[in-house]
Design a protein around this motif. Structure first.
Motif, PDB file in Angstrom:
ATOM      1  N   ARG A  16       0.842  -1.206   0.000  1.00  0.00           N
ATOM      2  CA  ARG A  16       0.000   0.000   0.000  1.00  0.00           C
ATOM      3  C   ARG A  16       0.876   1.256   0.000  1.00  0.00           C
ATOM      4  N   SER A  17       1.945   1.203   0.768  1.00  0.00           N
ATOM      5  CA  SER A  17       2.860   2.341   0.818  1.00  0.00           C
ATOM      6  C   SER A  17       3.539   2.573  -0.522  1.00  0.00           C
ATOM      7  N   VAL A  18       3.857   1.491  -1.236  1.00  0.00           N
ATOM      8  CA  VAL A  18       4.478   1.626  -2.557  1.00  0.00           C
ATOM      9  C   VAL A  18       3.557   2.417  -3.491  1.00  0.00           C
ATOM     10  N   VAL A  19       2.286   2.043  -3.533  1.00  0.00           N
ATOM     11  CA  VAL A  19       1.332   2.731  -4.406  1.00  0.00           C
ATOM     12  C   VAL A  19       1.096   4.161  -3.927  1.00  0.00           C
ATOM     13  N   ASP A  20       0.994   4.356  -2.622  1.00  0.00           N
ATOM     14  CA  ASP A  20       0.773   5.703  -2.081  1.00  0.00           C
ATOM     15  C   ASP A  20       1.915   6.655  -2.453  1.00  0.00           C
ATOM     16  N   HIS A  21       3.131   6.139  -2.532  1.00  0.00           N
ATOM     17  CA  HIS A  21       4.283   6.986  -2.852  1.00  0.00           C
ATOM     18  C   HIS A  21       4.165   7.619  -4.237  1.00  0.00           C
ATOM     19  N   VAL A  22       3.612   6.885  -5.192  1.00  0.00           N
ATOM     20  CA  VAL A  22       3.437   7.483  -6.519  1.00  0.00           C
ATOM     21  C   VAL A  22       2.133   8.273  -6.593  1.00  0.00           C
ATOM     22  N   ALA A  23       1.117   7.848  -5.861  1.00  0.00           N
ATOM     23  CA  ALA A  23      -0.179   8.537  -5.898  1.00  0.00           C
ATOM     24  C   ALA A  23      -0.089   9.942  -5.319  1.00  0.00           C
ATOM     25  N   ASP A  24       0.702  10.112  -4.257  1.00  0.00           N
ATOM     26  CA  ASP A  24       0.779  11.440  -3.615  1.00  0.00           C
ATOM     27  C   ASP A  24       1.971  12.276  -4.088  1.00  0.00           C
TER      28      ASP A  24
END
Length: 279
Positions: free
Chosen positions: A40-48
């Protein structure tokens, strides 16, 4: 400025290997790999915006869909897929002790599941403990005589661990598909396209209508997977991959979205993209 690319850390994971291959395939000259704890953190890093790209596993040939990645994608429909990469997964049993002394085996839940048969045969009494990644498991067992990790054999060299057995995965052809995620404009050409949708109603024939829209355009659906909507029991989100024609992919995708939109409560288009396989 280098392109920052998030992956499931720490160093030595299959995710890091996939990220390095993505950099090579995309011909990125200057990249900075950013290890993250949890998918989840991996995806959040690009999303934000903390990273310009991210690499996540989405599907394994033995254990199926990687649910954490799918759920994170549904939460960020503004993201797009730029490339898919299939990597062979060959696990090793790593430790600072001997196989006779192992009483605990640590690894990512997917890796433990992929080696369940081998563990049942060779270490039936060992306690299986899940970790955030295979490389993290290797780090945690370093120096222990009774703990072992399931991870890529290269991590053993990195952590100074002994290779007790290789390969330990149950299926020789074990493979995982990784996705390269970006923000911004979606590609409209490639071998595959990915969409996710929820339906207006939970009623007989509702899903069939959506699938008929895909079939009616002559598209082969290479994957379909459902995930709970997390709103109420029996309500699902569907993830679909379709194979695209070599020409006119943009027109076909536009038609498909036009047909699906009236049937769907929410429709996420992750774009078209090329797919590669690494041996």
């Amino acid at each position: 400025m280098p392109i920052r690319m998030a992956f499931l850390g720490p160093k030595g994971t299959y995710g890091e290997r996939a990220a390095k291959e993505m950099i090579r395939l995309e011909q990125i000259s200057d990249a900075e790999l950013v290890p993250c704890t949890g998918l989840r953190s991996v995806v959040d890093h690009v999303a934000d915006g903390r990273c310009e790209a991210a690499v996540v596993p989405v599907e394994n040939s033995v254990e199926g869909g990687v649910t954490a990645s799918l759920d994170a994608l549904w939460s960020h429909p503004d993201l797009c897929i730029r490339r898919a990469l299939v990597l062979p997964i060959r696990h090793a049993l790593l430790s600072s002790g001997s196989i006779e002394s192992v009483t605990e085996v640590l690894s990512h839940p997917q890796a433990l599941a992929q080696c369940s048969g081998w563990l049942a045969t060779h270490l039936p009494q060992a306690l299986q403990l899940p970790t955030t990644s295979t490389a993290e498991a290797a780090r945690m067992v370093k120096g222990s005589r009774f703990r072992a990790a399931i991870a890529d054999r290269s991590v053993g060299e990195l952590q100074g661990l002994e290779e007790l057995a290789f390969p330990v995965n149950d299926v020789v052809g074990n493979r995982t598909r990784f996705l390269l995620l970006h923000r911004g404009e979606r590609l409209r050409g490639g071998q595959l396209a990915s969409l996710a949708f929820s339906l207006h109603r939970n009623a007989p024939g509702a899903l069939i209508e959506a699938l008929q829209a895909i079939a009616g355009l002559g598209l082969n659906m290479s994957r379909i997977e459902s995930r709970p909507s997390k709103r109420e029991l029996g309500e699902y989100v569907f993830f679909v991959d379709v194979e695209l024609p070599t020409s006119g992919a943009d027109v076909v995708l536009t038609k498909l979205q036009t047909l699906l939109s009236p049937l769907c409560e929410h429709l996420a288009d992750f774009g078209a993209y090329p797919s590669s396989e690494f041996n």
